[in-house]
Design a protein around this motif. Structure first.
Motif, mmCIF file in Angstrom:
data_model
loop_
_atom_site.group_PDB
_atom_site.id
_atom_site.type_symbol
_atom_site.label_atom_id
_atom_site.label_comp_id
_atom_site.label_asym_id
_atom_site.label_seq_id
_atom_site.Cartn_x
_atom_site.Cartn_y
_atom_site.Cartn_z
ATOM 1 N N GLU A 23 0.542 -1.632 -0.224
ATOM 2 C CA GLU A 23 0.014 0.272 0.197
ATOM 3 C C GLU A 23 0.389 1.239 0.075
ATOM 4 O O GLU A 23 2.089 1.374 0.631
ATOM 5 C CB GLU A 23 -0.776 -0.313 1.411
ATOM 6 N N GLU A 39 -5.034 3.919 -13.520
ATOM 7 C CA GLU A 39 -5.076 5.578 -13.075
ATOM 8 C C GLU A 39 -3.146 5.958 -13.375
ATOM 9 O O GLU A 39 -3.226 6.951 -13.548
ATOM 10 C CB GLU A 39 -4.780 5.309 -11.201
ATOM 11 N N GLU A 98 4.280 3.320 -5.911
ATOM 12 C CA GLU A 98 4.354 3.314 -6.879
ATOM 13 C C GLU A 98 4.535 2.661 -8.143
ATOM 14 O O GLU A 98 5.977 2.105 -7.995
ATOM 15 C CB GLU A 98 5.199 4.589 -6.924
ATOM 16 N N ASP A 99 3.896 1.770 -8.323
ATOM 17 C CA ASP A 99 3.646 0.613 -9.177
ATOM 18 C C ASP A 99 2.453 0.485 -9.684
ATOM 19 O O ASP A 99 1.695 0.439 -9.441
ATOM 20 C CB ASP A 99 4.015 -1.014 -8.174
ATOM 21 N N SER A 100 2.662 0.395 -11.948
ATOM 22 C CA SER A 100 1.517 -0.354 -12.399
ATOM 23 C C SER A 100 0.939 -1.823 -12.479
ATOM 24 O O SER A 100 0.514 -1.148 -13.615
ATOM 25 C CB SER A 100 0.754 1.132 -12.599
ATOM 26 N N ALA A 122 -3.949 0.928 -10.240
ATOM 27 C CA ALA A 122 -2.474 1.333 -9.952
ATOM 28 C C ALA A 122 -3.021 1.406 -11.713
ATOM 29 O O ALA A 122 -2.336 2.456 -12.126
ATOM 30 C CB ALA A 122 -1.685 1.354 -9.731
ATOM 31 N N ARG A 174 -1.074 7.402 -9.561
ATOM 32 C CA ARG A 174 -1.386 6.936 -8.656
ATOM 33 C C ARG A 174 -0.742 5.772 -7.481
ATOM 34 O O ARG A 174 -0.312 4.913 -7.802
ATOM 35 C CB ARG A 174 -2.803 6.689 -8.811
ATOM 36 N N ARG A 175 -0.554 6.359 -6.542
ATOM 37 C CA ARG A 175 0.029 4.823 -5.617
ATOM 38 C C ARG A 175 -0.774 4.550 -5.459
ATOM 39 O O ARG A 175 -2.095 3.723 -5.270
ATOM 40 C CB ARG A 175 0.957 5.653 -4.260
ATOM 41 N N ARG A 176 -0.488 2.606 -4.786
ATOM 42 C CA ARG A 176 -0.490 2.036 -4.087
ATOM 43 C C ARG A 176 -1.775 2.019 -3.445
ATOM 44 O O ARG A 176 -1.965 2.517 -2.193
ATOM 45 C CB ARG A 176 -0.293 0.656 -4.096
ATOM 46 N N SER A 177 -3.326 1.758 -3.537
ATOM 47 C CA SER A 177 -4.594 1.934 -2.886
ATOM 48 C C SER A 177 -4.392 0.137 -1.465
ATOM 49 O O SER A 177 -5.001 0.952 -0.442
ATOM 50 C CB SER A 177 -5.681 2.059 -3.427
#
Length: 136
Positions: free
Chosen positions: A29, A69, A32-34, A66, A73-76
């Motif tokens: 959480e 987005e 930064e990774d998508s 992510a 957007r950082r991991r939620s």
């Protein structure tokens, strides 16, 4: 609405298989990774601010927020393994280089996934309201 054989082979080519031991974090959480993931085998759990939100089982995808987005957007939530698992990672940059056909197939699959999760959340919300005795 499934992936065609050609799309499956392209996905196999760009996907990266990872074997993960039980109790390991795959997504942290706030990170930064998508990368988008698909569970090939195993049982995972989703945790947000220390609260377990649910499970992710074989055949299901995660990391879609992510992925959609993008890097801004950082991991939620965190995702960690409950049992040993094998996941297939699809880095966003690899999918951006994929054929339009595969990108469209992933897009349709992500929309279906998000709709399923929205329905589940709505059902849980209604149950919580009813449990409190408030009108729905």
């Amino acid at each position: 609405d499934r992936f065609s054989e050609t799309q499956v082979w392209e996905a196999v080519r760009i996907g990266q298989t990872r074997e993960v031991a039980a109790g390991q974090e795959i997504i942290a959480e706030g990170s930064e990774d998508s990368t988008l993931f698909v569970v090939e085998s195993g049982d995972l759990e989703v945790v947000h601010k220390g609260v377990r939100l649910g499970r992710i089982l074989t055949g299901e995808a995660f990391g879609e927020i992510a992925f959609v987005e993008g890097a801004e957007r950082r991991r939620s939530a965190s995702v960690r393994t409950v049992t040993p698992a094998k996941v297939i990672a699809f880095p966003a940059d690899a999918l951006e280089q994929a054929s339009g056909s595969l990108q469209a197939a992933f897009g349709r699959a992500i929309v279906r996934l998000l709709v399923q999760r929205l329905v589940t959340v709505n059902d849980r919300y209604v149950m919580a309201i009813k449990a409190r005795g408030a009108p729905a």
